[in-house]
Design a protein around this motif. Structure first.
Motif, mmCIF file in Angstrom:
data_model
loop_
_atom_site.group_PDB
_atom_site.id
_atom_site.type_symbol
_atom_site.label_atom_id
_atom_site.label_comp_id
_atom_site.label_asym_id
_atom_site.label_seq_id
_atom_site.Cartn_x
_atom_site.Cartn_y
_atom_site.Cartn_z
ATOM 1 N N LEU A 267 0.829 -1.209 0.000
ATOM 2 C CA LEU A 267 0.000 0.000 0.000
ATOM 3 C C LEU A 267 0.863 1.258 0.000
ATOM 4 O O LEU A 267 0.601 2.217 -0.744
ATOM 5 C CB LEU A 267 -0.914 0.013 1.231
ATOM 6 N N LEU A 268 1.896 1.242 0.820
ATOM 7 C CA LEU A 268 2.792 2.393 0.871
ATOM 8 C C LEU A 268 3.534 2.566 -0.447
ATOM 9 O O LEU A 268 3.733 3.696 -0.914
ATOM 10 C CB LEU A 268 3.784 2.235 2.023
ATOM 11 N N PHE A 269 3.936 1.475 -1.076
ATOM 12 C CA PHE A 269 4.632 1.565 -2.361
ATOM 13 C C PHE A 269 3.718 2.152 -3.440
ATOM 14 O O PHE A 269 4.193 2.861 -4.329
ATOM 15 C CB PHE A 269 5.168 0.198 -2.790
ATOM 16 N N HIS A 270 2.417 1.863 -3.384
ATOM 17 C CA HIS A 270 1.485 2.487 -4.322
ATOM 18 C C HIS A 270 1.487 4.004 -4.147
ATOM 19 O O HIS A 270 1.230 4.744 -5.108
ATOM 20 C CB HIS A 270 0.077 1.931 -4.125
ATOM 21 N N ILE B 243 6.244 -0.125 -8.172
ATOM 22 C CA ILE B 243 7.500 0.482 -8.629
ATOM 23 C C ILE B 243 7.413 0.826 -10.109
ATOM 24 O O ILE B 243 7.789 1.921 -10.539
ATOM 25 C CB ILE B 243 8.687 -0.468 -8.363
ATOM 26 N N ARG B 244 6.909 -0.111 -10.892
ATOM 27 C CA ARG B 244 6.777 0.120 -12.334
ATOM 28 C C ARG B 244 5.823 1.271 -12.626
ATOM 29 O O ARG B 244 6.105 2.135 -13.458
ATOM 30 C CB ARG B 244 6.283 -1.147 -13.019
ATOM 31 N N ASN B 245 4.705 1.325 -11.908
ATOM 32 C CA ASN B 245 3.743 2.403 -12.119
ATOM 33 C C ASN B 245 4.346 3.765 -11.785
ATOM 34 O O ASN B 245 4.104 4.755 -12.486
ATOM 35 C CB ASN B 245 2.492 2.175 -11.269
ATOM 36 N N ALA B 246 5.116 3.813 -10.716
ATOM 37 C CA ALA B 246 5.744 5.079 -10.322
ATOM 38 C C ALA B 246 6.748 5.540 -11.377
ATOM 39 O O ALA B 246 6.778 6.719 -11.750
ATOM 40 C CB ALA B 246 6.428 4.925 -8.962
ATOM 41 N N MET B 247 7.564 4.634 -11.869
ATOM 42 C CA MET B 247 8.541 4.998 -12.903
ATOM 43 C C MET B 247 7.837 5.403 -14.199
ATOM 44 O O MET B 247 8.298 6.296 -14.913
ATOM 45 C CB MET B 247 9.501 3.839 -13.157
ATOM 46 N N ASN B 248 6.729 4.766 -14.500
ATOM 47 C CA ASN B 248 6.018 5.053 -15.751
ATOM 48 C C ASN B 248 5.267 6.378 -15.726
ATOM 49 O O ASN B 248 4.771 6.819 -16.771
ATOM 50 C CB ASN B 248 5.047 3.920 -16.090
ATOM 51 N N THR B 249 5.175 7.039 -14.566
ATOM 52 C CA THR B 249 4.591 8.383 -14.554
ATOM 53 C C THR B 249 5.483 9.368 -15.285
ATOM 54 O O THR B 249 5.026 10.401 -15.757
ATOM 55 C CB THR B 249 4.388 8.902 -13.116
ATOM 56 N N LYS B 250 6.787 9.054 -15.361
ATOM 57 C CA LYS B 250 7.781 9.913 -16.005
ATOM 58 C C LYS B 250 7.810 11.309 -15.381
ATOM 59 O O LYS B 250 8.180 12.287 -16.027
ATOM 60 C CB LYS B 250 7.538 9.991 -17.515
ATOM 61 N N ASN B 251 7.402 11.346 -14.130
ATOM 62 C CA ASN B 251 7.451 12.577 -13.346
ATOM 63 C C ASN B 251 8.795 12.630 -12.619
ATOM 64 O O ASN B 251 9.166 11.689 -11.914
ATOM 65 C CB ASN B 251 6.281 12.587 -12.354
#
Length: 232
Positions: A90-93, A132-140
């Motif tokens: 949950l925290l990683f999300h 982790i993948r979702n966070a990197m894919n924000t490209k923010n």
């Protein structure tokens, strides 16, 4: 001179705009248009995360602690008694969050749980890959830099995490390959310290940590996804 101007004007009028690699582009007076931007580096706004939802429902055992040392987080329960299988993913999300207090709570909460997790961390690893993948894919820029530092800490937080992460690298390294050459621009003095943080340098540092802690197969996996990778 007047004739020269009129000739130039007539030639200009005859110019024809054309897309590249078309028959029209081969015409004598054609002007090939630039290709449209691919948007490959464009930020992707993140939807409100499950972390935010649970926090707003007061279903997470953390809160902001305003004290003399500044803004920090306070745990309502002993971290070592937490269900890591439930709370750590949950925290990683929450890594996708960029607004206060969600970003602070997620980032510091992850750090605290990894610091005291020990043997509880490794079994949770498969549930951390998608966040982790979702966070990197924000490209923010802000999100990516925070995620890279968390990934480094995750790999070093417990025995065998680096090795266990190797089979999942193919899911998170494509964005690494895209941004690895985004190095620090020292000429822009007006940027904030956070904005000056180099994604390219952080990616290089993270890859070296992944290789070091990932065992004999790590380099091979990294090299297959990022052919230009060369450890220092």
């Amino acid at each position: 001179l007047s004739c020269g101007r009129s000739c130039d004007m007539s030639r200009t009028k005859k110019e024809v705009k054309a897309d590249g690699f078309t028959v029209k582009a081969l015409m004598r007076n054609s002007v090939v248009a630039r290709p449209p931007p691919t948007g490959v580096f464009k930020q992707r706004p993140s939807k409100p995360t499950a972390f935010r939802t649970y926090y707003e429902r007061r279903e997470l055992p953390i809160t902001v602690d305003h004290n003399s040392r500044g803004k920090n987080i306070a745990w309502k329960v002993d971290i070592e008694k937490l269900d890591y299988q439930y709370y750590l993913p949950l925290l990683f999300h929450g890594l996708c969050e960029t607004e206060y207090p969600y970003e602070l709570l997620a980032r510091q909460g992850i750090h605290d749980m990894l610091e005291r997790g020990g043997s509880k961390i490794l079994p949770v690893l498969p549930k951390l890959i998608i966040p982790i993948r979702n966070a990197m894919n924000t490209k923010n820029h802000q999100v990516m830099c925070s995620t890279l530092r968390i990934l480094q800490y995750l790999v070093m937080s417990a025995d065998d995490v680096g090795v266990a992460l190797v089979p999942y690298l193919k899911q998170i390294l494509p964005v690494f390959n895209l941004f690895k050459n985004k190095k620090r621009n020292l000429g822009d003095a007006i940027e904030s310290r956070r904005d000056r943080e180099s994604i390219g340098d952080l990616i290089e540092e993270t890859l070296e940590i992944l290789e070091h802690y990932g065992g004999p197969d790590a380099f091979k996996q990294i090299k297959s996804m990022i052919p230009t990778y060369s450890p220092a």
